[in-house]
Design a protein around this motif. Structure first.
Motif, PDB file in Angstrom:
ATOM      1  N   PRO A  46       0.836  -1.205   0.000  1.00  0.00           N
ATOM      2  CA  PRO A  46       0.000   0.000   0.000  1.00  0.00           C
ATOM      3  C   PRO A  46       0.866   1.249   0.000  1.00  0.00           C
ATOM      4  N   ALA A  47       0.418   2.276  -0.680  1.00  0.00           N
ATOM      5  CA  ALA A  47       1.232   3.481  -0.849  1.00  0.00           C
ATOM      6  C   ALA A  47       1.572   4.144   0.473  1.00  0.00           C
ATOM      7  N   THR A  51       8.082   3.887   4.349  1.00  0.00           N
ATOM      8  CA  THR A  51       9.130   4.235   3.387  1.00  0.00           C
ATOM      9  C   THR A  51      10.002   3.015   3.101  1.00  0.00           C
ATOM     10  N   ILE A  52      10.098   2.680   1.827  1.00  0.00           N
ATOM     11  CA  ILE A  52      10.923   1.559   1.383  1.00  0.00           C
ATOM     12  C   ILE A  52      11.987   2.098   0.439  1.00  0.00           C
ATOM     13  N   ARG A 297       5.211 -10.205   2.785  1.00  0.00           N
ATOM     14  CA  ARG A 297       4.647 -10.490   4.103  1.00  0.00           C
ATOM     15  C   ARG A 297       5.488  -9.853   5.203  1.00  0.00           C
ATOM     16  N   PHE A 298       6.800  -9.860   5.040  1.00  0.00           N
ATOM     17  CA  PHE A 298       7.641  -9.215   6.045  1.00  0.00           C
ATOM     18  C   PHE A 298       7.364  -7.721   6.108  1.00  0.00           C
ATOM     19  N   MET A 299       7.291  -7.059   4.967  1.00  0.00           N
ATOM     20  CA  MET A 299       7.076  -5.609   4.969  1.00  0.00           C
ATOM     21  C   MET A 299       5.724  -5.248   5.561  1.00  0.00           C
ATOM     22  N   LEU A 300       4.699  -6.051   5.284  1.00  0.00           N
ATOM     23  CA  LEU A 300       3.387  -5.807   5.906  1.00  0.00           C
ATOM     24  C   LEU A 300       3.492  -5.921   7.418  1.00  0.00           C
ATOM     25  N   PHE A 303       5.578  -2.936   8.929  1.00  0.00           N
ATOM     26  CA  PHE A 303       4.844  -1.667   8.974  1.00  0.00           C
ATOM     27  C   PHE A 303       3.518  -1.783   9.719  1.00  0.00           C
ATOM     28  N   GLY A 304       3.183  -2.991  10.197  1.00  0.00           N
ATOM     29  CA  GLY A 304       1.945  -3.161  10.939  1.00  0.00           C
ATOM     30  C   GLY A 304       0.705  -3.039  10.092  1.00  0.00           C
ATOM     31  N   VAL A 305       0.804  -3.483   8.833  1.00  0.00           N
ATOM     32  CA  VAL A 305      -0.323  -3.408   7.907  1.00  0.00           C
ATOM     33  C   VAL A 305      -0.964  -4.786   7.810  1.00  0.00           C
TER      34      VAL A 305
END
Length: 307
Positions: A46-47, A51-52, A297-300, A303-305
């Protein structure tokens, strides 16, 4: 990484080829596919997640002068910081996600030159053969350096060449050289290890020969990332995709993570690597999509998404 003898390849190494569920080509395993998985996973986020930053650099092998090292220094100077980094090296041993690297050993290479006096073998009293002293140096280096640490194996020194440059048997050579490499754990720094080498050289009798030692190239330091909640988040993401958590490893050689580790926590997580640098380098296409799912899945989770 050059392809080597093209005759050993089934097809052009620089034209990607799919066959039997695999992707073939130079860099398929190490590590263009890792870059592709990062890009695909980031594009699916998601936008407003967070920050990535993607750093895609060259010059990782050998002296590594113009790649990640310079980029990280530039980032620090310009106040660009990060909370956690993943390097897409092919860290998996046999199956996707079976291992991630939480650290790496350091690497230090050196050259030792033992110089005597050249002469005729029939008149050894008029010469000084450097070979006995050279052999004693090799023996002095062939010893236990340490027994390892909690997360690292024992430091290991390998003599990689002994060269005299003497093709005939009736001349005592003037000098001989020893080349070696040490892969070392977190007990050591390059300076301390250099002092250790000098002390081993000083422990032998040179018998009139002169011995000099110099580093070859720039040593890379060992590093160990903290075992934080972020590492646990990555392990959980891998377990969710593959069915089992990864082993935490510090084995193998060096990577660009050694430069990133100076500025923040970093781990290596990527594809299965046994074919890297070989002819017909390849990956399983299912691993490529699986790695993309792991990164996403790690980035979600990071970031707690909600997924």
């Amino acid at each position: 990484m050059p392809p080597g003898d093209l005759a050993n390849w089934t097809a052009d190494p620089f034209t990607p080829r799919e066959a039997d569920g695999k992707l073939y080509g130079r860099g398929a395993a190490d590590m263009k596919s890792g870059v592709a998985a990062f890009v695909a996973a980031a594009a699916a986020m998601p936008a407003d997640a967070g920050t990535i930053m993607l750093a895609i650099t060259n010059d990782e092998e050998a002296d590594a002068i113009n790649g990640t090292d310079k980029l990280m220094k530039w980032a620090e100077q310009n106040q660009h910081h990060f909370d956690f980094a993943i390097v897409g090296e092919p860290s998996s041993a046999a199956t996707l996600g079976d291992s991630i690297k939480i650290g790496r050993r350091g690497s230090l290479s050196g050259v030792i030159t033992v110089a005597g006096t050249q002469g005729h073998v029939a008149y050894p009293d008029k010469a000084n053969n450097p070979m006995p002293a050279l052999a004693r140096v090799v023996t002095a280096l062939d010893t236990t350096i340490d027994t390892g640490t909690e997360h690292f194996p024992a430091t290991n020194l390998e003599v990689t060449s002994i060269d005299v440059g003497n093709a005939i048997s009736n001349v005592i050579p003037a000098a001989g050289t020893i080349r070696f490499n040490i892969r070392y754990n977190d007990l050591w720094t390059p300076d301390r290890l250099t002092d250790w080498v000098r002390s081993r050289i000083a422990s032998i009798d040179p018998a009139g020969a002169s011995i000099s030692f110099e580093l070859a190239g720039t040593p890379s330091r060992s590093f160990l990332s903290p075992l934080s909640d972020d590492v646990q988040t990555l392990s959980a993401a891998i377990a969710a995709i593959t069915g089992q958590p990864p082993a935490l490893s510090t084995g193998g050689g060096t990577s660009d993570a050694r430069f990133i580790a100076q500025y923040g926590p970093v781990v290596e997580c990527g594809l299965v690597g046994p074919s890297m640098h070989k002819a017909d380098e390849h990956i399983a296409l299912s691993d490529l999509t699986g790695l993309t799912d792991i990164y996403r899945r790690f980035m979600l989770g990071f970031f707690g998404v909600a997924s």
